[in-house]
Design an enzyme around this catalytic site. Structure first.
Site, PDB file in Angstrom:
ATOM      1  N   CYS A  45      71.778  27.325  35.532  1.00  0.00           N
ATOM      2  CA  CYS A  45      70.990  28.555  35.409  1.00  0.00           C
ATOM      3  C   CYS A  45      70.837  29.205  36.786  1.00  0.00           C
ATOM      4  O   CYS A  45      70.825  28.528  37.813  1.00  0.00           O
ATOM      5  CB  CYS A  45      69.614  28.257  34.825  1.00  0.00           C
ATOM      6  SG  CYS A  45      68.633  29.756  34.537  1.00  0.00           S
ATOM      7  N   ASP A  47      68.254  30.429  37.928  1.00  0.00           N
ATOM      8  CA  ASP A  47      66.884  30.172  38.398  1.00  0.00           C
ATOM      9  C   ASP A  47      66.882  29.601  39.818  1.00  0.00           C
ATOM     10  O   ASP A  47      67.580  28.627  40.108  1.00  0.00           O
ATOM     11  CB  ASP A  47      66.206  29.191  37.423  1.00  0.00           C
ATOM     12  CG  ASP A  47      64.703  29.091  37.658  1.00  0.00           C
ATOM     13  OD1 ASP A  47      64.298  28.721  38.778  1.00  0.00           O
ATOM     14  OD2 ASP A  47      63.949  29.374  36.712  1.00  0.00           O
ATOM     15  N   ARG A  49      64.949  27.794  41.322  1.00  0.00           N
ATOM     16  CA  ARG A  49      64.436  26.428  41.482  1.00  0.00           C
ATOM     17  C   ARG A  49      65.467  25.363  41.152  1.00  0.00           C
ATOM     18  O   ARG A  49      65.164  24.168  41.230  1.00  0.00           O
ATOM     19  CB  ARG A  49      63.205  26.236  40.587  1.00  0.00           C
ATOM     20  CG  ARG A  49      62.036  27.143  40.933  1.00  0.00           C
ATOM     21  CD  ARG A  49      61.016  27.165  39.820  1.00  0.00           C
ATOM     22  NE  ARG A  49      61.585  27.714  38.573  1.00  0.00           N
ATOM     23  CZ  ARG A  49      60.928  27.804  37.423  1.00  0.00           C
ATOM     24  NH1 ARG A  49      59.685  27.364  37.336  1.00  0.00           N
ATOM     25  NH2 ARG A  49      61.507  28.321  36.359  1.00  0.00           N
ATOM     26  N   HIS A 101      67.469  23.679  32.297  1.00  0.00           N
ATOM     27  CA  HIS A 101      66.236  23.202  32.930  1.00  0.00           C
ATOM     28  C   HIS A 101      65.025  23.584  32.099  1.00  0.00           C
ATOM     29  O   HIS A 101      64.992  24.654  31.484  1.00  0.00           O
ATOM     30  CB  HIS A 101      66.111  23.745  34.358  1.00  0.00           C
ATOM     31  CG  HIS A 101      65.889  25.238  34.410  1.00  0.00           C
ATOM     32  ND1 HIS A 101      64.656  25.794  34.648  1.00  0.00           N
ATOM     33  CD2 HIS A 101      66.736  26.279  34.235  1.00  0.00           C
ATOM     34  CE1 HIS A 101      64.767  27.116  34.630  1.00  0.00           C
ATOM     35  NE2 HIS A 101      66.015  27.438  34.376  1.00  0.00           N
ATOM     36  N   CYS A 104      62.764  27.270  31.527  1.00  0.00           N
ATOM     37  CA  CYS A 104      63.769  28.321  31.716  1.00  0.00           C
ATOM     38  C   CYS A 104      63.271  29.658  31.128  1.00  0.00           C
ATOM     39  O   CYS A 104      62.943  29.744  29.940  1.00  0.00           O
ATOM     40  CB  CYS A 104      65.078  27.912  31.044  1.00  0.00           C
ATOM     41  SG  CYS A 104      66.416  29.090  31.328  1.00  0.00           S
TER      42      CYS A 104
END
Ligand code: CO
Length: 214
Positions: A45, A47, A49, A101, A104
């Site tokens: 992803c 993202d 993080r 994750h 998400c």
């Protein structure tokens, strides 16, 4: 208020990182300069993080990376297909890892009915996954738990989508690899869960998806 030149810190940190690396291993950049030989393709992803290298403790040169919103494997996505074809057929990676994750935003958005823009059309694919597992998902009353379950089901479906690409199937026939895997990363504790849906051939696929060798 944040200084508008905050990006400069990144350039400064880059120089510090280079100095540190050279100090630890003077040949590090020289080794990487000529070629890459990653054993892994990571489909994760976007993202912020979930940075592939940091969370797996790998160095530059070890992981070929493709990231998009909610780590999707969409058969008409030219970007994903190009990365996959190059990784599988030119780099000959040993493993392709789809890593979702918990927490998400893409998965969360798929569970509501709000519009977010162009991304609604991308997220539509996650709604399809929801429908496949609707019965199991709707038994889960806690919304966060339902979200986490959809994160897991989505990863499982993306691994299956990978296994149904001509790229993966031809490579399995040609060289018996790569293995494909589904993982889920927990942004709350940093740990990765192996969903144990690894595949290295298409023996478990419904026959409609199996492509004969050309
Ligand atoms: Co995400």
């Amino acid at each position: 208020m944040e200084h508008w030149k905050s990006y400069e810190a990144l350039l400064q940190q880059n120089r510090e990182w280079v100095a540190k690396r050279n100090n630890e291993d003077p040949h590090f950049f020289k080794r990487l300069a000529n070629q890459q030989r990653p054993k892994f393709l990571w489909i994760g992803c976007s993202d912020s993080r979930v940075p592939a290298n940091q969370i797996t403790g790998t160095d530059p040169g070890e992981v070929f990376v493709h990231r998009n919103i909610a780590n999707m494997v969409i058969h008409t996505d030219m970007n994903m297909l190009s990365v996959l074809d190059y990784a599988v057929n030119i780099l000959e990676v040993k493993h392709v890892i789809v890593c979702g994750h918990y927490g998400c935003g893409g998965i969360r958005a798929a569970l509501d009915n709000n519009q977010y823009g162009i991304i609604d059309n991308w997220i539509r694919h996650i709604k399809d996954v929801y429908l496949m597992y609707r019965e199991e998902l709707e038994k889960i009353k806690n919304i966060h738990e339902r979200e986490n379950a959809l994160v897991e089901y989505n990863v499982i479906e993306q691994v299956l989508d990978l296994s149904q690409t001509s790229i993966i199937q031809n490579s399995w026939q040609k060289r018996g690899g790569p293995w494909i895997h589904g993982w889920v990363y927990d942004v709350a504790d940093g740990l990765i869960k192996d969903m144990e849906v690894s595949m290295k051939d298409y023996s478990t696929l419904p026959s409609i998806y199996k492509l004969k060798p050309r």
